[in-house]
Design a protein around this motif. Structure first.
Motif, PDB file in Angstrom:
ATOM      1  N   VAL A  10       8.610  12.036   2.773  1.00  0.00           N
ATOM      2  CA  VAL A  10       8.619  10.590   2.554  1.00  0.00           C
ATOM      3  C   VAL A  10       7.974  10.296   1.205  1.00  0.00           C
ATOM      4  O   VAL A  10       6.871  10.769   0.914  1.00  0.00           O
ATOM      5  CB  VAL A  10       7.860   9.857   3.686  1.00  0.00           C
ATOM      6  CG1 VAL A  10       7.813   8.359   3.416  1.00  0.00           C
ATOM      7  CG2 VAL A  10       8.515  10.151   5.032  1.00  0.00           C
ATOM      8  N   GLN A  11       8.688   9.491   0.388  1.00  0.00           N
ATOM      9  CA  GLN A  11       8.196   9.123  -0.941  1.00  0.00           C
ATOM     10  C   GLN A  11       8.315   7.619  -1.134  1.00  0.00           C
ATOM     11  O   GLN A  11       9.176   6.971  -0.554  1.00  0.00           O
ATOM     12  CB  GLN A  11       9.017   9.819  -2.026  1.00  0.00           C
ATOM     13  CG  GLN A  11       8.952  11.329  -1.964  1.00  0.00           C
ATOM     14  CD  GLN A  11       9.880  11.980  -2.970  1.00  0.00           C
ATOM     15  OE1 GLN A  11      11.028  11.570  -3.125  1.00  0.00           O
ATOM     16  NE2 GLN A  11       9.379  12.986  -3.666  1.00  0.00           N
ATOM     17  N   ASP A  12       7.468   7.081  -2.011  1.00  0.00           N
ATOM     18  CA  ASP A  12       7.588   5.666  -2.374  1.00  0.00           C
ATOM     19  C   ASP A  12       8.623   5.534  -3.483  1.00  0.00           C
ATOM     20  O   ASP A  12       9.240   6.527  -3.899  1.00  0.00           O
ATOM     21  CB  ASP A  12       6.231   5.060  -2.753  1.00  0.00           C
ATOM     22  CG  ASP A  12       5.608   5.709  -3.985  1.00  0.00           C
ATOM     23  OD1 ASP A  12       6.329   6.374  -4.769  1.00  0.00           O
ATOM     24  OD2 ASP A  12       4.386   5.545  -4.168  1.00  0.00           O
ATOM     25  N   THR A  13       8.828   4.314  -3.993  1.00  0.00           N
ATOM     26  CA  THR A  13       9.866   4.078  -5.011  1.00  0.00           C
ATOM     27  C   THR A  13       9.570   4.785  -6.326  1.00  0.00           C
ATOM     28  O   THR A  13      10.469   5.011  -7.123  1.00  0.00           O
ATOM     29  CB  THR A  13      10.036   2.567  -5.264  1.00  0.00           C
ATOM     30  OG1 THR A  13       8.765   2.024  -5.613  1.00  0.00           O
ATOM     31  CG2 THR A  13      10.585   1.865  -4.036  1.00  0.00           C
ATOM     32  N   ALA A  14       8.291   5.166  -6.553  1.00  0.00           N
ATOM     33  CA  ALA A  14       7.924   5.882  -7.781  1.00  0.00           C
ATOM     34  C   ALA A  14       8.020   7.393  -7.594  1.00  0.00           C
ATOM     35  O   ALA A  14       7.746   8.155  -8.526  1.00  0.00           O
ATOM     36  CB  ALA A  14       6.513   5.495  -8.207  1.00  0.00           C
ATOM     37  N   GLY A  15       8.366   7.846  -6.401  1.00  0.00           N
ATOM     38  CA  GLY A  15       8.499   9.266  -6.139  1.00  0.00           C
ATOM     39  C   GLY A  15       7.231   9.937  -5.654  1.00  0.00           C
ATOM     40  O   GLY A  15       7.185  11.157  -5.520  1.00  0.00           O
ATOM     41  N   ASN A  16       6.187   9.159  -5.365  1.00  0.00           N
ATOM     42  CA  ASN A  16       4.935   9.710  -4.838  1.00  0.00           C
ATOM     43  C   ASN A  16       5.072   9.937  -3.340  1.00  0.00           C
ATOM     44  O   ASN A  16       5.595   9.081  -2.624  1.00  0.00           O
ATOM     45  CB  ASN A  16       3.772   8.746  -5.101  1.00  0.00           C
ATOM     46  CG  ASN A  16       3.602   8.453  -6.574  1.00  0.00           C
ATOM     47  OD1 ASN A  16       3.504   9.368  -7.386  1.00  0.00           O
ATOM     48  ND2 ASN A  16       3.599   7.181  -6.937  1.00  0.00           N
ATOM     49  N   VAL A  17       4.558  11.086  -2.870  1.00  0.00           N
ATOM     50  CA  VAL A  17       4.628  11.353  -1.437  1.00  0.00           C
ATOM     51  C   VAL A  17       3.685  10.418  -0.696  1.00  0.00           C
ATOM     52  O   VAL A  17       2.672   9.976  -1.239  1.00  0.00           O
ATOM     53  CB  VAL A  17       4.282  12.828  -1.105  1.00  0.00           C
ATOM     54  CG1 VAL A  17       5.296  13.752  -1.745  1.00  0.00           C
ATOM     55  CG2 VAL A  17       2.877  13.189  -1.493  1.00  0.00           C
ATOM     56  N   ILE A  18       4.048  10.082   0.541  1.00  0.00           N
ATOM     57  CA  ILE A  18       3.251   9.171   1.357  1.00  0.00           C
ATOM     58  C   ILE A  18       2.705   9.940   2.560  1.00  0.00           C
ATOM     59  O   ILE A  18       3.459  10.298   3.466  1.00  0.00           O
ATOM     60  CB  ILE A  18       4.077   7.959   1.826  1.00  0.00           C
ATOM     61  CG1 ILE A  18       4.646   7.209   0.625  1.00  0.00           C
ATOM     62  CG2 ILE A  18       3.231   7.036   2.691  1.00  0.00           C
ATOM     63  CD1 ILE A  18       5.592   6.082   0.994  1.00  0.00           C
ATOM     64  N   ALA A  19       1.415  10.203   2.532  1.00  0.00           N
ATOM     65  CA  ALA A  19       0.759  10.873   3.659  1.00  0.00           C
ATOM     66  C   ALA A  19       0.404   9.834   4.716  1.00  0.00           C
ATOM     67  O   ALA A  19       0.112   8.677   4.396  1.00  0.00           O
ATOM     68  CB  ALA A  19      -0.495  11.596   3.177  1.00  0.00           C
ATOM     69  N   GLY A  20       0.423  10.225   5.977  1.00  0.00           N
ATOM     70  CA  GLY A  20       0.005   9.351   7.069  1.00  0.00           C
ATOM     71  C   GLY A  20       0.982   8.249   7.434  1.00  0.00           C
ATOM     72  O   GLY A  20       0.628   7.321   8.157  1.00  0.00           O
ATOM     73  N   ALA A  21       2.227   8.335   6.975  1.00  0.00           N
ATOM     74  CA  ALA A  21       3.228   7.330   7.343  1.00  0.00           C
ATOM     75  C   ALA A  21       3.665   7.561   8.791  1.00  0.00           C
ATOM     76  O   ALA A  21       3.662   8.684   9.286  1.00  0.00           O
ATOM     77  CB  ALA A  21       4.437   7.411   6.415  1.00  0.00           C
ATOM     78  N   THR A  22       4.027   6.492   9.470  1.00  0.00           N
ATOM     79  CA  THR A  22       4.516   6.578  10.845  1.00  0.00           C
ATOM     80  C   THR A  22       6.030   6.749  10.824  1.00  0.00           C
ATOM     81  O   THR A  22       6.734   6.021  10.115  1.00  0.00           O
ATOM     82  CB  THR A  22       4.148   5.298  11.628  1.00  0.00           C
ATOM     83  OG1 THR A  22       2.727   5.170  11.624  1.00  0.00           O
ATOM     84  CG2 THR A  22       4.648   5.359  13.053  1.00  0.00           C
ATOM     85  N   VAL A  23       6.533   7.708  11.591  1.00  0.00           N
ATOM     86  CA  VAL A  23       7.971   7.998  11.653  1.00  0.00           C
ATOM     87  C   VAL A  23       8.426   7.844  13.099  1.00  0.00           C
ATOM     88  O   VAL A  23       7.970   8.557  13.984  1.00  0.00           O
ATOM     89  CB  VAL A  23       8.273   9.427  11.163  1.00  0.00           C
ATOM     90  CG1 VAL A  23       9.773   9.699  11.233  1.00  0.00           C
ATOM     91  CG2 VAL A  23       7.731   9.649   9.765  1.00  0.00           C
ATOM     92  N   GLU A  24       9.340   6.889  13.320  1.00  0.00           N
ATOM     93  CA  GLU A  24       9.890   6.642  14.654  1.00  0.00           C
ATOM     94  C   GLU A  24      11.352   7.079  14.667  1.00  0.00           C
ATOM     95  O   GLU A  24      12.111   6.715  13.769  1.00  0.00           O
ATOM     96  CB  GLU A  24       9.783   5.154  14.987  1.00  0.00           C
ATOM     97  CG  GLU A  24      10.276   4.800  16.367  1.00  0.00           C
ATOM     98  CD  GLU A  24      10.169   3.313  16.634  1.00  0.00           C
ATOM     99  OE1 GLU A  24       9.184   2.902  17.250  1.00  0.00           O
ATOM    100  OE2 GLU A  24      11.089   2.580  16.201  1.00  0.00           O
ATOM    101  N   VAL A  25      11.736   7.854  15.677  1.00  0.00           N
ATOM    102  CA  VAL A  25      13.101   8.373  15.769  1.00  0.00           C
ATOM    103  C   VAL A  25      13.724   7.855  17.057  1.00  0.00           C
ATOM    104  O   VAL A  25      13.190   8.050  18.147  1.00  0.00           O
ATOM    105  CB  VAL A  25      13.102   9.920  15.763  1.00  0.00           C
ATOM    106  CG1 VAL A  25      14.536  10.450  15.795  1.00  0.00           C
ATOM    107  CG2 VAL A  25      12.350  10.455  14.552  1.00  0.00           C
TER     108      VAL A  25
END
Length: 196
Positions: A10-25
């Protein structure tokens, strides 16, 4: 059943990775229930759902092949991906050309399951009418084609019905294949109320 693997960063619009994001499937079927996710290929250890990305912004899981809705949330950022195909035998809008076939030669009724072949060829070794039961359309994720492979449906009709409460096929209670060599492809309605 052997599960399919899915991994993502998972990355933000600048291409930085996002740690601790919630992922729902969620499964892309009517009602979009939370999908059963696993940490192992055999599907014996539950991964829980939702997941959280690691320090590198990565997440991964095993699940049955099919289409999924994946929603990633972190602060004000929300990314939604619809109809993400996971696995080698993932769902398809239409059956692939020359899709997987199952030939039925044994006597008796035929039950089709959600993970069954794309094409069911009725070619019994003895002539007899055949009852075919489709899965409940509210849980089905792909169309099925039923084929008279014995070329005797004019004499030995193939009657197709559906599992589930008051589920319709082509607007009626059943669809009858009554022409030699005939076939029909039935697709579950998006609202889960029947097959067309």
């Amino acid at each position: 059943m052997t599960m399919a693997r899915y991994d993502q960063t998972v990355q933000d619009t600048a291409g930085n990775v996002i740690a601790g994001a919630t992922v729902e499937v969620r499964s892309e079927i009517p009602g979009q229930p939370l999908a059963a996710l696993y940490t192992d290929r055999d599907g014996t250890i539950s991964a829980g759902n939702p997941l959280t990305t690691d320090s590198n912004g990565e997440f991964g899981f095993y699940c049955p092949g099919g289409f999924y809705k994946i929603v990633v949330t972190s602060g004000v950022l929300t990314k939604t991906r619809r109809y993400v195909g996971i696995g080698l035998a993932q769902g398809t809008d239409t059956g692939p050309v020359g899709g997987v076939q199952r030939k039925v030669t044994a006597a008796g009724d035929v039950t089709i399951t959600n993970d069954d072949a794309d094409v069911i060829v009725i070619a019994k070794t003895v002539g007899a009418a055949t009852a075919v039961l489709l899965p409940d359309p509210s849980t089905a994720t792909k169309p099925f084609r039923i084929v008279d492979g014995k070329y005797d449906a004019a004499t030995n009709n193939i009657t197709v019905t559906s599992a589930g409460t008051a589920k319709k096929i082509m607007g009626g209670a059943a669809y009858i294949i009554d022409s030699n060599g005939a076939s029909i492809t039935l697709t579950p309605l998006a609202d889960g109320t029947g097959w067309v």
